[in-house]
Enzyme design. Structure first.
Site, short mmCIF file in Angstrom:
data_model
loop_
_atom_site.label_atom_id
_atom_site.label_comp_id
_atom_site.label_asym_id
_atom_site.label_seq_id
_atom_site.Cartn_x
_atom_site.Cartn_y
_atom_site.Cartn_z
N HIS A 42 -19.61 -7.72 28.05
CA HIS A 42 -20.65 -8.65 27.58
C HIS A 42 -20.05 -9.96 27.05
O HIS A 42 -20.72 -10.68 26.32
CB HIS A 42 -21.50 -7.98 26.50
CG HIS A 42 -22.22 -6.77 26.99
ND1 HIS A 42 -23.29 -6.83 27.87
CD2 HIS A 42 -21.98 -5.45 26.80
CE1 HIS A 42 -23.69 -5.61 28.17
NE2 HIS A 42 -22.91 -4.76 27.53
N TRP A 72 2.60 10.85 -12.10
CA TRP A 72 1.48 10.13 -11.50
C TRP A 72 0.43 11.21 -11.33
O TRP A 72 0.56 12.09 -10.48
CB TRP A 72 1.94 9.52 -10.18
CG TRP A 72 0.92 8.87 -9.32
CD1 TRP A 72 0.04 9.49 -8.48
CD2 TRP A 72 0.67 7.48 -9.17
NE1 TRP A 72 -0.72 8.56 -7.82
CE2 TRP A 72 -0.36 7.32 -8.23
CE3 TRP A 72 1.23 6.33 -9.75
CZ2 TRP A 72 -0.84 6.08 -7.83
CZ3 TRP A 72 0.73 5.10 -9.35
CH2 TRP A 72 -0.28 4.98 -8.41
N GLU A 89 -2.00 -9.82 10.67
CA GLU A 89 -1.59 -10.20 9.31
C GLU A 89 -0.08 -10.27 9.14
O GLU A 89 0.40 -11.05 8.31
CB GLU A 89 -2.24 -9.33 8.23
CG GLU A 89 -1.79 -7.91 8.15
CD GLU A 89 -2.49 -7.13 7.03
OE1 GLU A 89 -2.83 -7.72 6.01
OE2 GLU A 89 -2.69 -5.93 7.20
N ASN A 100 7.72 17.58 -8.89
CA ASN A 100 6.93 16.68 -8.04
C ASN A 100 6.27 17.53 -6.97
O ASN A 100 6.86 18.49 -6.49
CB ASN A 100 7.83 15.67 -7.33
CG ASN A 100 8.37 14.63 -8.26
OD1 ASN A 100 8.02 14.58 -9.44
ND2 ASN A 100 9.24 13.78 -7.74
N GLY A 101 5.08 17.13 -6.52
CA GLY A 101 4.39 17.89 -5.48
C GLY A 101 3.15 18.55 -6.04
O GLY A 101 2.71 18.23 -7.14
N GLU A 139 -8.41 -1.81 12.98
CA GLU A 139 -7.30 -1.73 12.01
C GLU A 139 -5.98 -2.13 12.69
O GLU A 139 -5.16 -2.84 12.10
CB GLU A 139 -7.23 -0.31 11.43
CG GLU A 139 -6.01 0.00 10.58
CD GLU A 139 -5.84 -0.89 9.35
OE1 GLU A 139 -6.73 -1.70 9.04
OE2 GLU A 139 -4.76 -0.81 8.73
N ARG A 186 7.76 2.82 -8.81
CA ARG A 186 6.96 3.74 -8.00
C ARG A 186 5.59 4.02 -8.62
O ARG A 186 4.73 4.62 -7.97
CB ARG A 186 7.70 5.07 -7.85
CG ARG A 186 8.99 4.96 -7.08
CD ARG A 186 9.90 6.15 -7.36
NE ARG A 186 9.23 7.39 -7.08
CZ ARG A 186 9.33 8.07 -5.95
NH1 ARG A 186 10.07 7.60 -4.99
NH2 ARG A 186 8.70 9.20 -5.78
N CYS A 207 5.32 10.48 -8.77
CA CYS A 207 6.17 11.16 -9.75
C CYS A 207 7.65 10.96 -9.44
O CYS A 207 8.03 10.80 -8.29
CB CYS A 207 5.88 12.65 -9.71
SG CYS A 207 4.17 13.06 -10.08
N LYS A 217 -1.26 -8.83 -2.22
CA LYS A 217 -1.48 -7.38 -2.13
C LYS A 217 -2.85 -7.01 -2.68
O LYS A 217 -3.53 -6.15 -2.15
CB LYS A 217 -0.38 -6.63 -2.89
CG LYS A 217 -0.48 -5.12 -2.82
CD LYS A 217 -0.29 -4.62 -1.40
CE LYS A 217 -0.57 -3.15 -1.24
NZ LYS A 217 -0.87 -2.79 0.15
N LYS A 244 -3.55 -5.24 11.56
CA LYS A 244 -2.12 -5.10 11.25
C LYS A 244 -1.31 -6.15 12.01
O LYS A 244 -0.44 -6.80 11.45
CB LYS A 244 -1.60 -3.70 11.63
CG LYS A 244 -2.03 -2.58 10.74
CD LYS A 244 -1.38 -2.53 9.37
CE LYS A 244 -2.14 -3.27 8.34
NZ LYS A 244 -3.32 -2.70 7.76
O1 M6R Z 1 -6.90 -2.90 -2.48
P1 M6R Z 1 -7.98 -2.86 -1.42
O2 M6R Z 1 -7.90 -1.65 -0.56
O3 M6R Z 1 -9.36 -3.02 -2.00
O4 M6R Z 1 -7.69 -4.11 -0.52
C1 M6R Z 1 -8.56 -4.48 0.52
C2 M6R Z 1 -7.93 -5.51 1.44
O5 M6R Z 1 -7.60 -6.65 0.72
C3 M6R Z 1 -6.67 -4.96 2.11
O6 M6R Z 1 -6.93 -3.79 2.83
C4 M6R Z 1 -6.07 -6.00 3.06
O7 M6R Z 1 -6.93 -6.22 4.14
C5 M6R Z 1 -4.69 -5.56 3.54
N1 M6R Z 1 -3.80 -6.67 3.57
C6 M6R Z 1 -4.72 -4.93 4.88
O8 M6R Z 1 -3.45 -4.57 5.32
#
Ligand code: M6R
Length: 610
Positions: A506, A75, A490, A101-102, A483, A27, A2, A605, A487
């Site tokens: 192992h 939103w 990537e 907002n909120g 995760e 946004r 929002c 993305k 990060k």
């Molecule tokens: O939009 P989604 O959450 O479905 O996307 C899944 C993956 O493509 C996404 O999490 C990707 O691995 C990111 N780049 C991770 O940072």
């Protein structure tokens, strides 16, 4: 997310506001509205969908020179996207308008009381409660009425109020959600985001939590929630418009990391009752019998969303006592999965457009399973193909590396696990009440962690030239390790591999030497002693260990070279906290290596192809 804008001055308010809303478009929003005061009457225009719809109303049927005015892009959280639910919202007699907002957490209780007192509501929103509440307290002094109304309100808000009897002022207040006042000559501005007003003024005052302002053409007075006057000092903005979209942060990723406390507040907002020990997920789409019939849960997703599902497995198995499997959506769709009418498939996605996740959902439904989506993007394809939804309300995520959506996914899964566990009789009210309390404290713990990241940056400086990294965790910390490694690889292009720490001996232990740094997630107490033994194995082979561990854990310093301290929290919530240093570490490494943090090479993305 929002957006709010308010204007008082000699320019046509609708133009200033519409222009400001356009600058907030990035946004994300699903509806928009503007209200202005024109010769003693309030004129309102709002519509669902894009701003061009609102534009059509403004050009044909709207006072062109009126002021003051307020505007909003919405939103949706409470109530579907529609013109009724779009802001601003008014009272019964059309004397005032509110943009907000909120989330007002106790809006149901307030709405019941106001309805009993004769107030008539037009929308499904929590915001409309504010308009009626202010109306009920109004006795000629708008600031006083707003303050009295807010004394009854629990939740987060940034709000601006326009009143028919006060053409000389707008009143605004914030708690948790951001709000600024822009200072001009003979005109003033209010906005949730500097982007909306920086083409008009660079002099702004940031309101802190619990602060408000009465904004007049010729000046602004500031007050706190007790009505005491405050002296505030303006800041001069030297941002360019692109920097402004990033809220002053150098990259969207960093901005989004810093938005994470707010994401938790948004995800839990209005969905918990601490008093009753209950969780409300209104779009869940599962009946009581559906929940009792569930014999197995399968989490599907890709990338970060998949790792969120892996945390979900630990949460749900522990709190609901139902077996949970995690499947990569790209694998699930092709392996003739064994799911049926007694299986609940939970599809997790930030974008709601990931091709593999959508295909997995179709496959699951074709085999008779119920499918629940945990999704960020409103109205995305996934939301139309599932039986039920839990929106995470993280707002648009622009950095390709997912951060705040992950936090929203984890938080939503805690709510889901509490709800299912309570309904199936595994959890008692006291446990749910305590976990709600713990969840509410979490944003403050994250804010504390984010207040000083210099230690993490210093580690990034030290390790930025590493060629490989090993991430280790056990139990609920293992998905966090995965995760964290994702990060790093990537955005910094450093090869990083994650292992369940007990599995190290192992095979991967063969890799350990002085050139392989190891990031260990040692946040919770579950299998902590076992993890320490694994770290000793690393040390014995000259490996360098960085541990993410409780700030109260003195002992860990004896088995690791470096420690990233994090605040203490209950085990089941610790993945929400412990991933944040890993996000920051990856961010700083990538930035120090001079890489394009927000748009790393080869990545998109939203992956809408196989
Ligand atoms: O939009 P989604 O959450 O479905 O996307 C899944 C993956 O493509 C996404 O999490 C990707 O691995 C990111 N780049 C991770 O940072």
């Amino acid at each position: 997310m929002c957006g709010i804008i308010g204007y008082i001055g000699d320019q046509p308010a609708n133009e200033v506001i519409f222009d400001g809303l356009t600058r907030l478009e990035y946004r994300g929003y699903d509806s928009a509205g503007i209200a202005v005061l024109d010769g003693g009457r309030i004129v309102l225009a709002k519509d669902v969908g894009k701003l061009r719809h609102l534009r059509e109303i403004l050009v044909t049927n709207f006072p062109s020179r009126a002021s003051p005015g307020i505007g909003h892009t919405r939103w949706a959280t409470h109530g579907r996207p529609s013109s009724f639910n779009a802001h601003p919202h008014g009272d019964c007699r059309g004397t005032l308008m509110v943009a907000h907002n909120g989330i007002i957490e106790n809006y149901m209780k307030l709405k019941r009381a106001l309805t009993a007192a004769g107030h008539v509501f037009q929308s499904e929103t929590d915001t409309e409660v504010l308009a009626h509440l202010i109306e009920s307290h109004y006795q000629g002094d708008l600031e006083a009425a707003v303050l009295k109304a807010l004394a009854d309100v629990e939740g987060a808000y940034a709000l601006v109020v326009l009143h028919r009897d006060h053409p000389d002022q707008l009143v605004c207040v914030r708690k948790e959600s951001p709000l600024i006042v822009g200072l001009g000559r003979g005109e003033q501005f209010i906005a949730s985001d500097v982007t909306a007003i920086m083409q008009h003024t660079r002099q702004v005052v940031y309101l802190e939590n619990g602060e408000g302002a009465v904004v007049r053409r010729d000046g602004v007075t500031f007050f706190d929630l007790a009505g005491r006057h405050l002296a505030k000092t303006p800041t001069t903005l030297d941002w360019n418009p692109v920097a402004a979209e990033k809220g002053g942060f150098p990259h969207f990723m960093l901005k989004e990391i810093y938005e994470q406390p707010q994401v938790i507040r948004n995800t839990i907002g209005g969905r918990t009752s601490e008093e009753e020990g209950k969780i409300y997920l209104t779009e869940l789409g599962l009946s009581g019998p559906d929940i009792f019939r569930t014999q197995r849960i399968v989490m599907v997703g890709c990338g970060t969303a998949f790792y969120a599902g892996c945390v979900g497995k630990y949460l749900i198995e522990q709190l609901v006592r139902v077996p949970v499997e995690c499947d990569l959506a790209s694998e699930f769709r092709y392996r003739q999965p064994l799911v049926d009418g007694n299986t609940l498939v939970v599809a997790i996605s930030q974008s709601g457009e990931t091709a593999d996740t959508l295909a997995a959902v179709r496959e699951a439904r074709a085999r008779g399973a119920k499918v629940l989506g945990i999704v960020n993007a409103k109205e995305s394809s996934l939301t139309r193909e599932v039986d039920g939804l839990v929106y995470i309300h993280a707002g648009p995520e622009i950095g390709v590396a997912s951060t705040k959506a992950y936090i929203g996914m984890l938080t939503a899964q805690v709510l889901l696990a509490l709800l299912l566990g309570k309904i199936r009789g595994v959890l008692d009210t006291a446990f749910v009440q305590q976990t709600i309390r713990d969840l509410k404290v979490l944003p403050q713990l994250i804010e504390r962690l984010l207040a000083d990241t210099s230690g993490i940056r210093a580690l990034a400086e030290k390790f930025k030239d590493a060629r490989n990294f090993l991430y280790l965790g056990r139990g609920i910390n293992f998905p966090t390790a995965m995760e964290g490694a994702l990060k790093l690889k990537e955005i910094s292009y450093i090869h990083a591999e994650a292992y369940a720490a007990g599995e190290m001996k192992h095979g991967p232990i063969a890799l350990i030497d002085k050139d392989l740094p190891v990031m260990a997630i040692a946040a919770n107490q579950g299998a902590y002693d076992k993890l320490v033994s694994n770290l000793k194995e690393v040390q014995a082979r000259s490996g360098t260990v960085i541990a993410v561990a409780s700030e109260r854990n003195e002992e860990i310093r004896h088995v690791t070279e470096y420690v990233i301290p994090i605040p203490d929290c209950p085990d089941i919530l610790s993945p929400i906290l412990s991933v944040i240093p890993l996000q920051l570490f990856a961010y700083y490494v990538a930035d120090l290596r001079g890489l394009d943090v927000d748009q790393p090479r080869n990545l998109a993305k939203s992956v809408t192809v196989e």
